[in-house]
Scaffold this motif. Structure first.
Motif, PDB file in Angstrom:
ATOM      1  N   SER A 241       0.731  -1.179   0.049  1.00 48.42           N
ATOM      2  CA  SER A 241      -0.138  -0.010  -0.056  1.00 48.42           C
ATOM      3  C   SER A 241       0.843   1.271   0.029  1.00 48.42           C
ATOM      4  O   SER A 241       0.504   2.293  -0.149  1.00 48.42           O
ATOM      5  CB  SER A 241      -0.927  -0.165   1.299  1.00 48.42           C
ATOM      6  OG  SER A 241      -0.186   0.140   2.552  1.00 48.42           O
ATOM      7  N   LEU A 242       2.025   1.025   0.297  1.00 47.95           N
ATOM      8  CA  LEU A 242       3.218   2.451   0.556  1.00 47.95           C
ATOM      9  C   LEU A 242       4.422   1.944  -0.732  1.00 47.95           C
ATOM     10  O   LEU A 242       4.690   1.101  -0.850  1.00 47.95           O
ATOM     11  CB  LEU A 242       3.788   2.508   1.679  1.00 47.95           C
ATOM     12  CG  LEU A 242       2.512   2.628   2.802  1.00 47.95           C
ATOM     13  CD1 LEU A 242       3.446   2.587   4.304  1.00 47.95           C
ATOM     14  CD2 LEU A 242       1.821   3.906   2.825  1.00 47.95           C
ATOM     15  N   ARG A 271       1.768   6.935   0.003  1.00 44.47           N
ATOM     16  CA  ARG A 271       0.597   6.166  -0.121  1.00 44.47           C
ATOM     17  C   ARG A 271       0.116   5.902  -1.534  1.00 44.47           C
ATOM     18  O   ARG A 271      -0.120   6.975  -2.333  1.00 44.47           O
ATOM     19  CB  ARG A 271      -0.493   6.503   0.682  1.00 44.47           C
ATOM     20  CG  ARG A 271      -1.450   5.311   1.057  1.00 44.47           C
ATOM     21  CD  ARG A 271      -2.636   5.666   2.311  1.00 44.47           C
ATOM     22  NE  ARG A 271      -3.168   7.003   2.337  1.00 44.47           N
ATOM     23  CZ  ARG A 271      -3.697   7.346   3.385  1.00 44.47           C
ATOM     24  NH1 ARG A 271      -3.796   6.540   4.254  1.00 44.47           N
ATOM     25  NH2 ARG A 271      -4.414   8.603   3.226  1.00 44.47           N
ATOM     26  N   LYS A 272      -0.125   4.815  -1.966  1.00 43.73           N
ATOM     27  CA  LYS A 272      -0.383   4.342  -3.398  1.00 43.73           C
ATOM     28  C   LYS A 272      -1.670   5.109  -3.767  1.00 43.73           C
ATOM     29  O   LYS A 272      -1.933   5.576  -4.857  1.00 43.73           O
ATOM     30  CB  LYS A 272      -0.294   2.878  -3.804  1.00 43.73           C
ATOM     31  CG  LYS A 272       0.985   2.549  -3.729  1.00 43.73           C
ATOM     32  CD  LYS A 272       1.198   0.861  -3.962  1.00 43.73           C
ATOM     33  CE  LYS A 272       2.660   0.444  -3.798  1.00 43.73           C
ATOM     34  NZ  LYS A 272       2.457  -1.270  -4.135  1.00 43.73           N
ATOM     35  N   ILE A 293       1.553   9.656   7.477  1.00 42.20           N
ATOM     36  CA  ILE A 293       0.223   9.137   6.444  1.00 42.20           C
ATOM     37  C   ILE A 293      -0.952   9.211   7.083  1.00 42.20           C
ATOM     38  O   ILE A 293      -1.947   9.780   6.542  1.00 42.20           O
ATOM     39  CB  ILE A 293       0.526   7.515   6.085  1.00 42.20           C
ATOM     40  CG1 ILE A 293       1.817   7.378   5.220  1.00 42.20           C
ATOM     41  CG2 ILE A 293      -0.534   7.066   5.222  1.00 42.20           C
ATOM     42  CD1 ILE A 293       1.761   8.044   3.910  1.00 42.20           C
TER      43      ILE A 293
END
Length: 368
Positions: A241-242, A271-272, A293
């Motif tokens: 996810s990162l 963060r994607k 985040i």
């Protein structure tokens, strides 16, 4: 610029007139091919700074140790000072890496900065060209291959002396005279003027090794290496996810943040799902912390501030500080300190104390 290029250029202007020298002073900037180190002056508190020119006066010698252990020196002579660059502290057999600088013999060498070089032949006024001596800009050769040789580089020509000529692999140094003073007693006609004060700008430059060239290029890359992905993924950072994605350099920093003797590292992340920026901290390769985040650290480092960071610095409490942080009180910490900065606007430290990651604002300039 490679020394093979600047060597003939600098040697060609060492005996030029002062106006030409002033126009052609080289820069002191490291490149992928060469190191370049400026000799720093001292600030009001005695700290080294690039905001002041170095100076020497009276009968003193001048020494400045470079990060690689070499020692730049100005050795006091009867009429001024002589430039030297020793392979280590000048105790015992310390080889002078500038010793191959021509000319040799009775012609004035550019490493010697003597008062009479700047006076006319009668010693009644400034040198107007009647004294054949180098003027403000002095260039000298740096021969790292002399290290451990006793000061001689073997020549392949049996008809030459043991001092082989310079070659393209040699480095270059320069010293530019900014200001100087002459002893009044030495300014009488017919005498040789004696320099008793010298303010200067100086730089030493030499070739990087193959490994150093690779490290230089890597340090200026925004792309994380496969092994860096492995380090932070193995530490527990969720790379599904990162992304490891850098917005400024260096892309990764490390040291001992919590003071336990193990290596801790930080990387820039994104963060994607929404490109929100943050920082991943990996302590000792096994303890991950994601900052910015969702969560900040303490009241001085809220989550939304992390995404605004434009520069960072990893320092030891008593180590060398980045420019602009001299005189600023740092927090009491158990280990190293990470400074997160919005350039010229705000700076917050991230540090470890009493088993906890903490933050403390150093300054915050509010603009309208």
């Amino acid at each position: 610029m490679k020394s093979a290029i600047i060597l003939p250029v600098l040697l060609g202007i060492m005996f030029a007139s002062p106006p030409a020298l002033a126009q052609r002073q080289p820069v002191c900037e490291p490149t992928a091919e060469t190191h370049a180190v400026r000799i720093l002056g001292e600030g009001p508190a005695g700290d080294l700074t690039d905001q002041e020119f170095p100076q020497v006066y009276g009968d003193r010698d001048f020494y400045r140790t470079l990060e690689n252990g070499w020692v730049f020196a100005l050795k006091r002579r009867e009429n001024g000072w002589s430039v030297r660059l020793y392979e280590h502290a000048p105790i015992g057999n310390a080889v002078d890496l500038t010793s191959l600088t021509p000319p040799h013999g009775n012609t004035p060498n550019p490493r010697d900065i003597f008062g009479w070089h700047f006076r006319n032949a009668a010693n009644t006024g400034p040198n107007v060209g009647d004294v054949n001596a180098p003027q403000n800009l002095r260039a000298f050769i740096i021969s790292p291959a002399l290290q451990g040789t006793g000061g001689f580089r073997p020549s392949t020509n049996p008809n030459t002396s043991r001092h082989a000529p310079p070659n393209p692999d040699d480095g270059i140094g320069w010293l530019n005279v900014i200001d100087y003073g002459l002893s009044g007693n030495s300014l009488k006609a017919g005498q040789q003027a004696r320099m008793n004060y010298l303010k200067f700008d100086a730089c030493v430059s030499w070739q990087r090794s193959t490994n150093e060239k690779t490290a230089w290029k890597d340090a200026r890359s925004f792309d994380y290496l496969p092994e860096e992905h492995e380090t932070f993924g193995g530490c527990g950072v969720d790379l599904s996810s990162l992304d490891l994605k850098a917005s400024f350099l260096p892309r990764i920093l490390g040291g001992d943040l919590d003071g336990d003797g193990a290596i801790d590292e930080v990387a820039q992340i994104q963060r994607k799902s929404d490109s929100k920026r943050g920082i991943a901290l990996c302590r000792a390769g096994t303890h991950p912390t994601v900052i910015g985040i969702e969560n900040g650290i303490g009241t001085d480092l809220p989550a939304d501030l992390v995404g605004q960071i434009e520069a960072w610095h990893w320092i030891t409490p008593n180590g060398k500080r980045p420019f602009g942080y001299t005189g600023i009180d740092l927090p009491d910490s158990d280990g190293d300190i990470l400074i997160l900065e919005r350039i010229e606007k705000q700076a917050v430290t991230l540090f470890w104390k009493d088993g906890q990651l903490r933050s403390k604002e150093l300054f915050h300039i509010v603009t309208e």
